[in-house]
Design a protein around this motif. Structure first.
Motif, PDB file in Angstrom:
ATOM      1  N   ALA A  88      -3.500 -12.073  -3.406  1.00 48.83           N
ATOM      2  CA  ALA A  88      -3.971 -10.967  -4.241  1.00 48.83           C
ATOM      3  C   ALA A  88      -4.343  -9.769  -3.383  1.00 48.83           C
ATOM      4  CB  ALA A  88      -5.176 -11.416  -5.069  1.00 48.83           C
ATOM      5  N   PRO A  95     -16.387  -0.926   2.479  1.00 49.36           N
ATOM      6  CA  PRO A  95     -15.000  -1.270   2.160  1.00 49.36           C
ATOM      7  C   PRO A  95     -14.510  -2.422   3.032  1.00 49.36           C
ATOM      8  CG  PRO A  95     -15.237   1.097   2.540  1.00 49.36           C
ATOM      9  CD  PRO A  95     -16.543   0.481   2.897  1.00 49.36           C
ATOM     10  N   LEU A 116     -19.391   1.743   0.655  1.00 44.37           N
ATOM     11  CA  LEU A 116     -18.870   1.727  -0.709  1.00 44.37           C
ATOM     12  C   LEU A 116     -19.787   2.507  -1.642  1.00 44.37           C
ATOM     13  CD1 LEU A 116     -17.694  -1.858  -1.682  1.00 44.37           C
ATOM     14  CD2 LEU A 116     -16.311   0.205  -1.540  1.00 44.37           C
ATOM     15  N   ALA A 150      -2.605  -6.109  -3.461  1.00 47.20           N
ATOM     16  CA  ALA A 150      -3.347  -4.873  -3.684  1.00 47.20           C
ATOM     17  C   ALA A 150      -3.138  -3.883  -2.539  1.00 47.20           C
ATOM     18  CB  ALA A 150      -4.831  -5.177  -3.850  1.00 47.20           C
ATOM     19  N   GLY A 151      -2.375  -4.294  -1.516  1.00 51.07           N
ATOM     20  CA  GLY A 151      -2.056  -3.366  -0.446  1.00 51.07           C
ATOM     21  C   GLY A 151      -2.991  -3.452   0.745  1.00 51.07           C
ATOM     22  N   HIS A 188     -21.592  -3.916   0.820  1.00 48.74           N
ATOM     23  CA  HIS A 188     -21.623  -2.483   0.545  1.00 48.74           C
ATOM     24  C   HIS A 188     -20.672  -1.640   1.378  1.00 48.74           C
ATOM     25  CE1 HIS A 188     -24.900  -2.533  -2.346  1.00 48.74           C
ATOM     26  NE2 HIS A 188     -25.427  -3.497  -1.618  1.00 48.74           N
ATOM     27  N   ALA A 238       0.840  -1.209   0.000  1.00 51.90           N
ATOM     28  CA  ALA A 238       0.000   0.000   0.000  1.00 51.90           C
ATOM     29  C   ALA A 238       0.871   1.253   0.000  1.00 51.90           C
ATOM     30  CB  ALA A 238      -0.921  -0.012   1.210  1.00 51.90           C
ATOM     31  N   SER A 242      -2.549 -12.539  -8.241  1.00 49.77           N
ATOM     32  CA  SER A 242      -2.542 -11.135  -7.865  1.00 49.77           C
ATOM     33  C   SER A 242      -3.895 -10.470  -8.084  1.00 49.77           C
ATOM     34  CB  SER A 242      -1.454 -10.392  -8.632  1.00 49.77           C
ATOM     35  OG  SER A 242      -0.218 -11.033  -8.427  1.00 49.77           O
ATOM     36  N   LEU A 243      -4.857 -11.250  -8.549  1.00 46.22           N
ATOM     37  CA  LEU A 243      -6.230 -10.768  -8.648  1.00 46.22           C
ATOM     38  C   LEU A 243      -7.106 -11.762  -7.887  1.00 46.22           C
ATOM     39  CD1 LEU A 243      -6.308  -9.919 -12.458  1.00 46.22           C
ATOM     40  CD2 LEU A 243      -6.479  -8.266 -10.604  1.00 46.22           C
ATOM     41  N   VAL A 244      -8.233 -11.269  -7.369  1.00 49.26           N
ATOM     42  CA  VAL A 244      -9.128 -12.181  -6.656  1.00 49.26           C
ATOM     43  C   VAL A 244     -10.118 -12.755  -7.668  1.00 49.26           C
ATOM     44  CG1 VAL A 244     -10.690 -12.469  -4.715  1.00 49.26           C
ATOM     45  CG2 VAL A 244      -8.888 -10.745  -4.612  1.00 49.26           C
ATOM     46  N   LEU A 273      -9.520   1.582  -2.076  1.00 48.37           N
ATOM     47  CA  LEU A 273     -10.896   1.593  -1.574  1.00 48.37           C
ATOM     48  C   LEU A 273     -11.262   2.920  -0.927  1.00 48.37           C
ATOM     49  CD1 LEU A 273     -11.290  -1.996  -0.106  1.00 48.37           C
ATOM     50  CD2 LEU A 273     -12.478  -0.981  -2.043  1.00 48.37           C
ATOM     51  N   ARG A 313      -5.350  -1.055 -13.448  1.00 47.55           N
ATOM     52  CA  ARG A 313      -5.365  -0.688 -12.044  1.00 47.55           C
ATOM     53  C   ARG A 313      -4.124   0.124 -11.661  1.00 47.55           C
ATOM     54  NH1 ARG A 313      -6.211  -5.361  -7.670  1.00 47.55           N
ATOM     55  NH2 ARG A 313      -3.953  -5.483  -7.556  1.00 47.55           N
ATOM     56  N   LEU A 364     -13.921 -12.463  -7.313  1.00 42.91           N
ATOM     57  CA  LEU A 364     -14.513 -11.121  -7.287  1.00 42.91           C
ATOM     58  C   LEU A 364     -14.614 -10.573  -8.710  1.00 42.91           C
ATOM     59  CD1 LEU A 364     -12.949  -9.350  -4.156  1.00 42.91           C
ATOM     60  CD2 LEU A 364     -15.173 -10.451  -4.377  1.00 42.91           C
ATOM     61  N   ASP A 401     -14.694  -4.794  -8.776  1.00 43.61           N
ATOM     62  CA  ASP A 401     -14.153  -4.852  -7.414  1.00 43.61           C
ATOM     63  C   ASP A 401     -12.634  -4.935  -7.432  1.00 43.61           C
ATOM     64  OD1 ASP A 401     -16.622  -4.665  -6.318  1.00 43.61           O
ATOM     65  OD2 ASP A 401     -16.822  -6.780  -5.780  1.00 43.61           O
ATOM     66  N   VAL A 445     -10.728  -1.632  -7.936  1.00 41.90           N
ATOM     67  CA  VAL A 445     -10.651  -0.622  -6.871  1.00 41.90           C
ATOM     68  C   VAL A 445     -10.012  -1.148  -5.592  1.00 41.90           C
ATOM     69  CG1 VAL A 445     -12.642   0.662  -7.710  1.00 41.90           C
ATOM     70  CG2 VAL A 445     -12.980  -1.154  -6.032  1.00 41.90           C
ATOM     71  N   LEU A 446      -9.611  -2.402  -5.616  1.00 39.97           N
ATOM     72  CA  LEU A 446      -9.161  -3.051  -4.389  1.00 39.97           C
ATOM     73  C   LEU A 446      -7.989  -2.326  -3.737  1.00 39.97           C
ATOM     74  CD1 LEU A 446     -10.426  -5.432  -3.058  1.00 39.97           C
ATOM     75  CD2 LEU A 446      -8.738  -6.920  -4.110  1.00 39.97           C
ATOM     76  N   ASP A 447      -7.130  -1.676  -4.531  1.00 37.99           N
ATOM     77  CA  ASP A 447      -5.957  -1.033  -3.945  1.00 37.99           C
ATOM     78  C   ASP A 447      -6.203   0.442  -3.611  1.00 37.99           C
ATOM     79  OD1 ASP A 447      -6.118  -0.157  -6.508  1.00 37.99           O
ATOM     80  OD2 ASP A 447      -3.965  -0.186  -6.876  1.00 37.99           O
TER      81      ASP A 447
END
Lengths: 505, 350
Positions: B233, B219, A365, B237-238, B217, A323, A340-342, A356, A406, A345, A349, A352-354
């Motif tokens: 993952a 985060p 959200l 993504a941090g 809905h 992060a 590295s991706l879910v 949020l 992303r 999901l 989603d 925007v995961l990194d």
């Protein structure tokens, strides 16, 4: 006199052609190297010979007679044995028990088996302790047990899949001595490798594979490491090339004295120092498994260095989390895009995961914003998917585009791209390369870690070569030759005088 | 001879919602022999299991009463599982909540329910979270397997409860080991006249809805699902994987604690050793049957409540052991889990 002849072997996996009409001939009593980059088709070809895959086309002759091999059982009956990188030994059983495991027969007489195994090991000069549980043996000794296991089943052809990958140097020497003895016994050995110096040390003949084709078979006595390197990587032109040189506007990524402890089966990194300028692509070349994965992970925050320092622009980011790196302006394209991706999901989603925090208000959200973001990036990066499509249903190319979207949509200062086009088709490959060059033109510093030398030559302004976790030197691409890079990839450092960045310590 | 081979193919999306129904059917087929062996008519048995509890007001209300704690333990387990934290300790966390309820209830004499009930709930939630904290911190700091630690703590708290009920908390007026009655102000109010359906049912439904909102809905919910579905993952993504799991574990414990409070404040009005009798473990079954989706969990809780009620009326009506219900539940879980795995395989002709 040939032990094995494989003719016109074709093997397809879906759209991918792993073996594209390969001819391969193995003489009796020779050590024959199968040399090639990752994904060149070496292991596939040998898995066909061992009955793990059935070829789509082509014929196999053993001792001159056509045979059908449908399973490893057929292969063993035909006198073929294979030792893979992952041993198939039971750690709690003794050496003797492991060797006889899987042999049909009634009651086991352990005493008799141990005597038999010791006799065999004595005859072949492969020392093993027949009564010891395998779990107590070193990796090199376990490998010897695997070899004995194959020979105990009367194998006349022994396939070794990257046998040295798991060994320390002393064990490698011992293995070579064993192979030498087998050759004198008239046993033929196929030695799968991508390490040039090992091939030059132990083998009689070398067949080089590239992109699923056999590009040549040569006698060791009539070739050189640099010729083999050139055969291995080839030179083909691609649609995407870097254009012109950009005046430097400063260093954006600086790495100094980076050390990473070697983990199980990996080399680690040893005192790495380099810089990447704004508007520059620094390519990191090397044969796979020489520290590229570690370098990518360290610069992505997934692995912490033991020592050394890293700067992005003027900000020090040593030890930063993923992060924090993203916030510092690092865009990361990972080597393993599936992990590295879910997958479960949606595209929206994952996009925007990194970040949020930018897509929520008062702890809720903003689903509309998430969707709009996805629609915009899907259009901009030509991702073939809907915002709500689960990632796991996407092709590799589209997954890579999601990752590009992303990280690149935030205009990062530094882009770390690890094997960005591995496994992609030509169209997706050109697309990804184009996007990376766009980042260069925008003034970002791009670190391109790739095993594909064509890619490095097409995109990189300068080329760094990694060998066993050490930097062999950095060359300007304009002055670099494939031969030179090939030698460095094989472990010959660039002359100290000609590069100031290399070997600083 | 025709030969078959097994192929891995992902099941189509429309197949997933059908899994519980197919599981039910297969379970009934599998248990038929067992029922016959117990000396009963299978059709009658399934009538008592599924239809009878729904056909009278009294029985239907009993189903809802039984579902009340199951809604909460199911939601508790599903919440933790969503974040990839395998909390097997809802049973213990429920006891922690029940203990807190029984303890607080002793001091709430003269307090209005308006203040008393929220206090009871807060106390129960907190106690459940506290009991969940140890395994959670061990998992996130030292990577100690939470399956083992949460499971073992279930027995620990049972001994603790047993000690309290036979010692310091023992009610002086009761023959049995139980705590003193809680004050009137701590009682959950009844929802219907002449029935023991209580406020806890509303709490259960509310938690289900809130949990759905949080997971879908917020985060936090997206972070939890990302961690649960792909740890590496999420880390790439941090996301702070450990903090996310810790938060999920504590909230999960809190929800289970609420279930314990409900049993004390809505049903028994004191603490007894057998206040749960496996409600936390049923929560695991319910979370799994519900596919970890809160609404699925709600349906599964109702369904298990139905079978529980049915098993009791069944044994009364047909004279078969009450354990038949437990056996059916267990087989249903195994069948459902198998279907979740098997849906991704096809038999093809070789």
């Amino acid at each position: 006199m040939f032990a094995v002849q494989m003719q016109g072997i074709v093997k397809r996996f879906g759209g991918l052609v792993a073996n594209d009409g390969i001819d391969f001939e193995l003489k009796v009593g020779e050590i024959h190297a199968l040399l090639g980059e990752n994904g060149a088709g070496k292991t596939t070809l040998m898995r066909i010979l061992y009955g793990l895959y059935t070829p789509d086309e082509g014929e196999i002759l053993i001792g001159g007679k056509p045979v059908r091999i449908h399973s490893p059982r057929d292969a063993i009956r035909a006198g073929i044995g294979m030792v893979t990188q992952h041993f198939t030994l039971v750690p709690t059983l003794t050496v003797a028990e492991n060797i006889t495991l899987g042999e049909s027969g009634s009651l086991l007489d352990l005493q008799q088996i141990e005597t038999k195994v010791e006799a065999l090991s004595g005859r072949l000069g492969i020392p093993v302790k027949a009564g010891t549980p395998v779990g107590q043996l070193s990796v090199g000794e376990q490998q010897r047990v695997e070899i004995l296991k194959a020979l105990a089943r009367h194998a006349r052809v022994l396939i070794l899949d990257e046998p040295t990958a798991v060994l320390v140097p002393q064990e490698v020497q011992a293995l070579f001595e064993v192979l030498d003895r087998l050759r004198r016994e008239g046993i033929s050995v196929v030695f799968i490798s991508h390490k040039l110096h090992e091939v030059m040390t132990v083998c009689d003949r070398v067949t080089v594979l590239r992109d699923g084709r056999a590009v040549g078979t040569v006698e060791k006595s009539q070739t050189t490491p640099s010729e083999l390197a050139r055969l291995m990587v080839g030179r083909e032109t691609f649609g995407v090339h870097r254009q012109g040189e950009r005046p430097s506007t400063g260093v954006l990524l600086r790495v100094e004295g980076l050390n990473v402890k070697s983990r199980k089966g990996a080399v680690g990194l040893h005192h790495l120092s380099f810089e990447v300028q704004a508007g520059e692509v620094l390519g990191v070349a090397g044969v796979s498994g020489n520290g590229q994965a570690e370098l990518g992970e360290v610069l992505s925050g997934m692995l912490q260095p033991e020592s050394g320092r890293i700067w992005v622009g003027t900000q020090e980011v040593t030890g930063a989390s993923p992060a924090e790196l993203t916030r510092a302006g690092v865009g990361r394209i990972p080597e393993d895009r599936h992990a590295s991706l879910v997958g479960e999901l949606s595209v929206a989603d994952n996009l925007v995961l990194d970040q949020l925090e930018h897509f929520s208000r008062h702890g809720v959200l903003d689903r509309n914003a998430v969707r709009r973001n996805a629609e915009r990036l899907i259009a901009e990066y030509q991702i073939k998917a809907l915002p709500e499509t689960p990632i796991r249903t996407l092709s590799g190319g589209n997954m890579q585009k999601v990752l590009l979207a992303r990280s690149l949509s935030r205009n990062p200062l530094v882009v770390i791209a690890s094997q960005p086009t591995r496994g992609l088709d030509v169209g997706a490959t050109d697309y990804v390369r184009g996007r990376l060059l766009e980042q260069r033109a925008r003034g970002a510093a791009v670190l391109l870690i790739s095993e594909d030398l064509d890619e490095i030559f097409a995109l990189a302004d300068r080329i760094a070569v990694l060998f066993e976790g050490k930097l062999m030197g950095i060359l300007n691409t304009r002055e670099a030759t494939v031969e030179q890079i090939g030698l460095m990839m094989a472990g010959t450092p660039l002359k100290r005088s000609s590069v100031k960045e290399a070997d600083r310590g | 001879m025709v030969k078959f081979r097994l192929e891995r193919v992902s099941a189509p999306l429309w197949f997933r919602p059908l899994i519980p129904l197919i599981a039910l059917l297969v379970t009934f087929l599998l248990t038929t022999l067992l029922v016959l062996w117990a000396g009963a008519d299978p059709l009658k048995v399934y009538y008592y299991f599924l239809i009878a509890p729904l056909s009278s007001r009294v029985a239907l209300i009993e189903v809802l009463v039984k579902s009340t704690p199951l809604l909460l333990t199911g939601a508790s387990v599903a919440f933790a599982f969503s974040a990839g934290y395998w909390n097997i300790g809802a049973e213990g966390q429920l006891y922690a909540g029940a203990m807190a309820g029984a303890w607080l209830g002793m001091f709430l004499g003269g307090v209005s329910p308006v203040a008393g009930i929220p206090l009871m709930m807060a106390g129960g939630f907190l106690a459940g979270a506290v009991w969940a904290f140890g395994p959670a911190i061990l998992k996130t700091r030292l990577n100690v397997d939470e399956v083992v630690t949460t499971l073992l703590l279930n027995s620990v708290i049972l001994f603790l409860v047993s000690y309290l009920l036979n010692g310091p908390w023992r009610s002086p007026v009761s023959m049995w080991p139980q705590s003193p009655e809680i004050a009137q102000g701590a009682h959950y109010f009844r929802l219907l006249p002449r029935a023991r359906l209580h406020f806890g049912f509303v709490v259960g439904l509310a938690v289900i809805v809130i949990e759905w909102f949080v997971l879908q809905h917020t985060p936090l919910g997206l972070r939890m699902r990302a961690v649960g579905l792909g740890k590496k993952a999420a880390q790439f993504a941090g996301l702070n994987v450990n903090r996310t799991m810790l938060v999920a574990a504590l909230i999960s414990g809190g929800i289970a604690g609420l279930a314990g409070v409900g049993e004390v404040a809505g049903i028994h009005f004191h603490l007894i050793e057998s206040i749960s009798d496996g409600l936390g473990y049923s929560g695991i079954i319910i979370a799994t049957l519900g596919g970890l989706h809160p609404f699925g969990v709600g349906l599964a809780a109702f369904f298990i409540g139905l079978i529980d009620t049915g098993a009791q009326s069944l044994s009364r009506a047909l004279g078969v052991p009450v354990y038949l219900g437990t056996v059916v539940q267990a087989i249903l879980l195994l069948v459902t889990l198998s279907l979740f795995v098997l849906q991704n395989y096809r038999l093809r002709r070789a």
